[in-house]
Design a protein around this motif. Structure first.
Motif, mmCIF file in Angstrom:
data_model
loop_
_atom_site.group_PDB
_atom_site.id
_atom_site.type_symbol
_atom_site.label_atom_id
_atom_site.label_comp_id
_atom_site.label_asym_id
_atom_site.label_seq_id
_atom_site.Cartn_x
_atom_site.Cartn_y
_atom_site.Cartn_z
ATOM 1 N N LYS A 53 -8.645 -11.640 56.658
ATOM 2 C CA LYS A 53 -7.455 -11.536 55.763
ATOM 3 C C LYS A 53 -6.554 -10.203 55.779
ATOM 4 N N GLU A 57 -2.714 -9.682 56.828
ATOM 5 C CA GLU A 57 -1.971 -9.177 55.738
ATOM 6 C C GLU A 57 -1.212 -8.171 56.150
ATOM 7 N N GLU A 59 -0.354 -7.328 59.283
ATOM 8 C CA GLU A 59 0.799 -7.818 60.275
ATOM 9 C C GLU A 59 1.858 -8.873 59.620
ATOM 10 N N CYS A 60 1.181 -9.682 58.772
ATOM 11 C CA CYS A 60 2.363 -10.605 58.294
ATOM 12 C C CYS A 60 1.830 -11.068 56.732
ATOM 13 N N GLN A 62 1.414 -12.162 53.141
ATOM 14 C CA GLN A 62 1.687 -13.540 52.295
ATOM 15 C C GLN A 62 2.102 -14.541 53.181
ATOM 16 N N THR A 63 1.462 -14.712 54.463
ATOM 17 C CA THR A 63 1.731 -15.896 55.148
ATOM 18 C C THR A 63 0.566 -16.956 55.481
ATOM 19 N N VAL A 64 -0.389 -16.226 55.762
ATOM 20 C CA VAL A 64 -1.712 -17.099 56.248
ATOM 21 C C VAL A 64 -2.620 -17.336 54.940
ATOM 22 N N SER A 65 -2.928 -18.247 54.678
ATOM 23 C CA SER A 65 -3.938 -18.477 53.300
ATOM 24 C C SER A 65 -5.420 -18.136 53.734
ATOM 25 N N ASP A 68 -6.849 -21.435 55.153
ATOM 26 C CA ASP A 68 -6.417 -21.348 56.838
ATOM 27 C C ASP A 68 -7.155 -20.404 57.793
#
Length: 79
Positions: A53, A57, A59-60, A62-65, A68
Protein backbone atom coordinates in the motif's frame (compact mmCIF):
# COMPACT_ATOMS: atom_id res chain seq x y z
CA UNK A 1 3.46 -16.01 3.63
CA UNK A 2 1.15 -17.34 0.92
CA UNK A 3 -0.99 -19.21 3.44
CA UNK A 4 -1.16 -16.18 5.74
CA UNK A 5 -2.34 -13.87 2.94
CA UNK A 6 -4.84 -16.43 1.72
CA UNK A 7 -6.23 -16.66 5.27
CA UNK A 8 -6.58 -12.87 5.43
CA UNK A 9 -8.37 -12.90 2.07
CA UNK A 10 -10.69 -15.71 3.12
CA UNK A 11 -11.65 -14.13 6.45
CA UNK A 12 -12.04 -10.67 4.97
CA UNK A 13 -14.25 -11.69 2.05
CA UNK A 14 -16.10 -14.68 3.44
CA UNK A 15 -19.39 -13.25 4.74
CA UNK A 16 -20.39 -9.97 3.09
CA UNK A 17 -17.76 -9.29 0.44
CA UNK A 18 -14.29 -7.80 0.70
CA UNK A 19 -14.22 -4.82 3.05
CA UNK A 20 -10.78 -5.13 4.67
CA UNK A 21 -12.16 -4.91 8.19
CA UNK A 22 -9.54 -7.46 9.22
CA UNK A 23 -6.80 -4.93 8.38
CA UNK A 24 -8.14 -2.18 10.63
CA UNK A 25 -6.31 -1.55 13.90
CA UNK A 26 -7.73 -0.87 17.36
CA UNK A 27 -9.17 2.60 17.90
CA UNK A 28 -10.29 4.55 20.99
CA UNK A 29 -11.01 1.56 23.17
CA UNK A 30 -12.57 -0.46 20.35
CA UNK A 31 -10.90 -3.78 19.70
CA UNK A 32 -10.78 -4.43 15.96
CA UNK A 33 -10.85 -7.79 14.21
CA UNK A 34 -7.10 -7.47 13.74
CA UNK A 35 -6.56 -7.06 17.48
CA UNK A 36 -9.17 -9.53 18.68
CA UNK A 37 -8.15 -12.55 20.74
CA UNK A 38 -9.12 -14.94 17.96
CA UNK A 39 -6.84 -13.23 15.41
CA UNK A 40 -4.05 -11.78 17.55
CA UNK A 41 -1.73 -14.77 17.36
CA UNK A 42 -2.95 -16.42 14.18
CA UNK A 43 -3.56 -13.73 11.55
CA UNK A 44 -0.38 -12.40 9.98
CA UNK A 45 0.82 -10.79 6.78
CA UNK A 46 -0.47 -7.34 7.65
CA UNK A 47 2.99 -5.85 7.11
CA UNK A 48 3.08 -7.18 3.53
CA UNK A 49 -0.19 -5.44 2.68
CA UNK A 50 1.01 -2.24 4.42
CA UNK A 51 4.27 -2.28 2.45
CA UNK A 52 2.49 -2.75 -0.87
CA UNK A 53 0.00 0.00 0.00
CA UNK A 54 2.84 2.42 0.83
CA UNK A 55 4.53 1.86 -2.53
CA UNK A 56 1.27 2.20 -4.46
CA UNK A 57 0.27 5.37 -2.60
CA UNK A 58 3.52 7.03 -3.68
CA UNK A 59 2.95 6.15 -7.33
CA UNK A 60 -0.82 6.59 -7.60
CA UNK A 61 -2.39 8.12 -4.49
CA UNK A 62 -5.91 7.11 -3.45
CA UNK A 63 -6.31 4.76 -6.41
CA UNK A 64 -5.85 1.16 -5.25
CA UNK A 65 -7.77 -0.09 -2.22
CA UNK A 66 -6.41 -2.40 0.44
CA UNK A 67 -9.11 -4.91 -0.53
CA UNK A 68 -7.72 -4.95 -4.08
CA UNK A 69 -4.17 -5.32 -2.78
CA UNK A 70 -5.15 -8.20 -0.52
CA UNK A 71 -7.02 -9.99 -3.31
CA UNK A 72 -4.13 -9.66 -5.75
CA UNK A 73 -1.43 -10.48 -3.20
CA UNK A 74 -3.23 -13.61 -2.03
CA UNK A 75 -4.05 -14.72 -5.56
CA UNK A 76 -0.70 -14.10 -7.23
CA UNK A 77 1.25 -16.07 -4.64
CA UNK A 78 -0.32 -19.25 -5.95
CA UNK A 79 0.36 -18.69 -9.66
Amino acid sequence: MAAALLRLQFYDCFIKGCHVSLLLGNSRGIVSEKGSNSNRNSARGFDVIDDIKSVLEKECPQTVSCADILALAAGTLFW
